[in-house]
Scaffold this motif. Structure first.
Motif, short mmCIF file in Angstrom:
data_model
loop_
_atom_site.label_atom_id
_atom_site.label_comp_id
_atom_site.label_asym_id
_atom_site.label_seq_id
_atom_site.Cartn_x
_atom_site.Cartn_y
_atom_site.Cartn_z
N GLU A 39 1.18 -1.42 0.19
CA GLU A 39 0.12 -0.01 0.27
C GLU A 39 0.67 1.80 0.10
OE1 GLU A 39 -3.32 2.67 2.60
OE2 GLU A 39 -2.50 0.15 3.28
N LEU A 40 0.04 1.95 -0.99
CA LEU A 40 1.51 3.75 -0.89
C LEU A 40 0.71 4.22 0.42
CD1 LEU A 40 2.91 5.26 -2.74
CD2 LEU A 40 1.41 5.69 -4.19
N VAL A 41 1.73 4.84 1.04
CA VAL A 41 1.46 5.26 2.47
C VAL A 41 2.41 6.92 2.18
CG1 VAL A 41 1.43 5.18 4.85
CG2 VAL A 41 0.55 3.87 3.86
N TYR A 42 1.56 8.16 3.24
CA TYR A 42 1.76 9.61 2.63
C TYR A 42 1.51 10.18 2.89
CZ TYR A 42 -0.77 10.22 -1.13
OH TYR A 42 -2.32 10.30 -1.80
N LYS A 45 -2.41 11.53 3.11
CA LYS A 45 -3.31 10.77 2.21
C LYS A 45 -5.41 10.84 2.90
CE LYS A 45 -3.66 6.11 0.41
NZ LYS A 45 -3.04 4.57 0.26
N MET A 46 -5.42 11.42 1.29
CA MET A 46 -7.61 10.58 2.33
C MET A 46 -7.75 9.16 2.64
SD MET A 46 -8.49 14.32 0.38
CE MET A 46 -10.29 13.14 1.51
N ARG A 47 -8.18 9.17 2.91
CA ARG A 47 -8.97 7.71 2.57
C ARG A 47 -9.95 7.58 1.49
NH1 ARG A 47 -12.57 5.55 6.92
NH2 ARG A 47 -13.59 7.97 6.70
N LYS A 48 -10.08 6.11 0.98
CA LYS A 48 -11.26 5.81 0.31
C LYS A 48 -12.54 6.47 -0.48
CE LYS A 48 -12.91 2.75 -2.35
NZ LYS A 48 -12.96 1.49 -2.94
N ASP A 56 -12.22 15.80 -0.63
CA ASP A 56 -11.29 16.33 -1.49
C ASP A 56 -11.59 18.02 -2.18
OD1 ASP A 56 -12.90 14.83 -3.32
OD2 ASP A 56 -10.35 14.23 -3.88
#
Length: 107
Positions: A39-42, A45-48, A56
């Motif tokens: 999973e790309l984590v940064y 980052k907003m939840r789906k 957003d």
């Protein structure tokens, strides 16, 4: 790699003989995977769920079609498919397609 011990083997045999479902936690023991999911984590980052709820500030918009392939203008012979080149923001386009509300893509 996770192997089954004698207890697990006996447990699974009993479940199968009784016709009962095998517990979910045996899925990877019986069928190990070679590739793991990442999973790309940064930061930020907003939840789906928030993105799809338009938290957003980006909203789905009607499609602005530039060119349609397999149409009267660009025929391909096979009427089972159609491709479009659409102008616009990627996230707006993805939200429009996800909601399936535009008459050009809804079925």
């Amino acid at each position: 790699m996770s192997y089954l011990n004698d207890y697990d083997i006996q447990f699974l045999i009993e479940k199968l003989q009784k016709g009962e479902p095998i517990p979910e936690d045996y899925k990877y023991k019986l069928f190990p995977i070679k590739q793991k999911e990442y999973e790309l984590v940064y930061a930020g980052k907003m939840r789906k769920e928030d993105v799809l709820a338009n938290e957003d500030g980006v909203f789905p918009v009607p499609l602005q079609v530039e060119k349609v392939f397999n149409s009267d203008e660009h025929p391909a012979g096979d009427k089972e498919w159609r491709n479009m080149i659409v102008f616009g923001d990627n996230l707006q386009f993805l939200k429009t397609v996800y909601e399936n509300k535009d008459p050009l893509i809804s079925d």
